[in-house]
Design a protein around this motif. Sequence first.
Motif, short mmCIF file in Angstrom:
data_model
loop_
_atom_site.label_atom_id
_atom_site.label_comp_id
_atom_site.label_asym_id
_atom_site.label_seq_id
_atom_site.Cartn_x
_atom_site.Cartn_y
_atom_site.Cartn_z
N LEU A 93 -47.69 73.91 16.42
CA LEU A 93 -48.01 74.90 15.39
C LEU A 93 -48.15 76.27 16.01
N TRP A 94 -48.69 76.37 17.19
CA TRP A 94 -49.00 77.64 17.85
C TRP A 94 -47.85 78.16 18.70
N TYR A 95 -47.06 77.24 19.24
CA TYR A 95 -46.03 77.64 20.21
C TYR A 95 -44.61 77.29 19.79
N GLY A 96 -44.43 76.54 18.73
CA GLY A 96 -43.11 76.08 18.36
C GLY A 96 -42.67 74.94 19.28
N ARG A 97 -41.44 74.50 19.09
CA ARG A 97 -40.92 73.40 19.91
C ARG A 97 -39.75 73.92 20.73
N ASP A 98 -39.73 73.55 21.98
CA ASP A 98 -38.62 73.96 22.84
C ASP A 98 -37.39 73.10 22.61
N ASP A 99 -37.59 71.88 22.13
CA ASP A 99 -36.48 70.93 22.05
C ASP A 99 -35.84 70.81 20.67
N VAL A 100 -36.30 71.61 19.71
CA VAL A 100 -35.79 71.53 18.34
C VAL A 100 -35.48 72.93 17.83
N TYR A 101 -34.30 73.10 17.26
CA TYR A 101 -33.95 74.39 16.65
C TYR A 101 -34.86 74.64 15.46
N GLU A 102 -35.39 75.86 15.37
CA GLU A 102 -36.28 76.23 14.27
C GLU A 102 -35.69 77.45 13.57
N PRO A 103 -35.16 77.27 12.35
CA PRO A 103 -34.62 78.42 11.63
C PRO A 103 -35.69 79.50 11.47
N GLY A 104 -35.26 80.75 11.34
CA GLY A 104 -36.18 81.87 11.23
C GLY A 104 -37.24 81.70 10.17
N TRP A 105 -36.85 81.22 8.98
CA TRP A 105 -37.83 81.08 7.91
C TRP A 105 -38.87 80.02 8.24
N GLN A 106 -38.46 78.95 8.95
CA GLN A 106 -39.44 77.92 9.36
C GLN A 106 -40.37 78.46 10.43
N ALA A 107 -39.84 79.24 11.36
CA ALA A 107 -40.69 79.84 12.40
C ALA A 107 -41.70 80.79 11.75
N HIS A 108 -41.25 81.55 10.78
CA HIS A 108 -42.15 82.46 10.07
C HIS A 108 -43.27 81.68 9.37
N GLN A 109 -42.90 80.63 8.66
CA GLN A 109 -43.90 79.80 7.97
C GLN A 109 -44.88 79.18 8.96
N ARG A 110 -44.37 78.69 10.08
CA ARG A 110 -45.23 78.09 11.09
C ARG A 110 -46.21 79.12 11.63
N ARG A 111 -45.71 80.31 11.95
CA ARG A 111 -46.59 81.36 12.48
C ARG A 111 -47.64 81.76 11.45
N GLN A 112 -47.25 81.85 10.19
CA GLN A 112 -48.21 82.21 9.14
C GLN A 112 -49.29 81.14 8.98
N SER A 113 -48.90 79.88 9.08
CA SER A 113 -49.87 78.78 9.01
C SER A 113 -50.85 78.84 10.18
N ALA A 114 -50.33 79.11 11.36
CA ALA A 114 -51.19 79.21 12.55
C ALA A 114 -52.14 80.39 12.41
N LYS A 115 -51.64 81.52 11.94
CA LYS A 115 -52.48 82.70 11.77
C LYS A 115 -53.59 82.45 10.75
N ALA A 116 -53.28 81.68 9.71
CA ALA A 116 -54.31 81.37 8.70
C ALA A 116 -55.45 80.58 9.33
N VAL A 117 -55.13 79.65 10.20
CA VAL A 117 -56.18 78.90 10.91
C VAL A 117 -56.99 79.87 11.78
N CYS A 118 -56.30 80.75 12.48
CA CYS A 118 -56.98 81.72 13.34
C CYS A 118 -57.95 82.61 12.56
N ARG A 119 -57.52 83.05 11.39
CA ARG A 119 -58.36 83.96 10.61
C ARG A 119 -59.67 83.32 10.18
N SER A 120 -59.71 81.99 10.13
CA SER A 120 -60.95 81.31 9.75
C SER A 120 -61.76 80.88 10.97
N CYS A 121 -61.30 81.23 12.15
CA CYS A 121 -61.88 80.74 13.40
C CYS A 121 -63.10 81.56 13.82
#
Length: 120
Positions: A23-51
């Motif tokens: 969730l925080w770093y992505g995967r090195d072994d799997v292609y991640e389309p830009g929109w999925q990377a964006h969604q993943r980063r937004q999900s991680a940031k949401a967790v951070c904001r509540s930390c």
Amino acid sequence: MTLHDYRAPWERHAACAGTDPHLWYGRDDVYEPGWQAHQRRQSAKAVCRSCPVQTECLLDELTRPRSEQHGIRGATTAGERARLLAHWRAIGSIPQHTPPSDTDIMRNLLEGEAQERAAS
């Protein structure tokens, strides 16, 4: 796999403790389309904001050499952190060519940034 290798005492209180590191770093072994990377980063940031230790996490990352900064930390991407450091260097708040080491100065700068965002 989970995040559990604590380097600092505050990390035990982190909202991300025990989560999948992909969730925080992505995967090195799997292609991640830009929109999925964006969604993943937004999900991680949401967790951070509540930390409860978001500031400590961000301070920890900002004091590392740029080559060691990866993923989402303190609700920021590596690029966002680079821009923040560049701004502080441009105004003379932190050293030009070395990672900042004074966490009190960094904490004050982060508080100033937060106040500026709240005012705008």
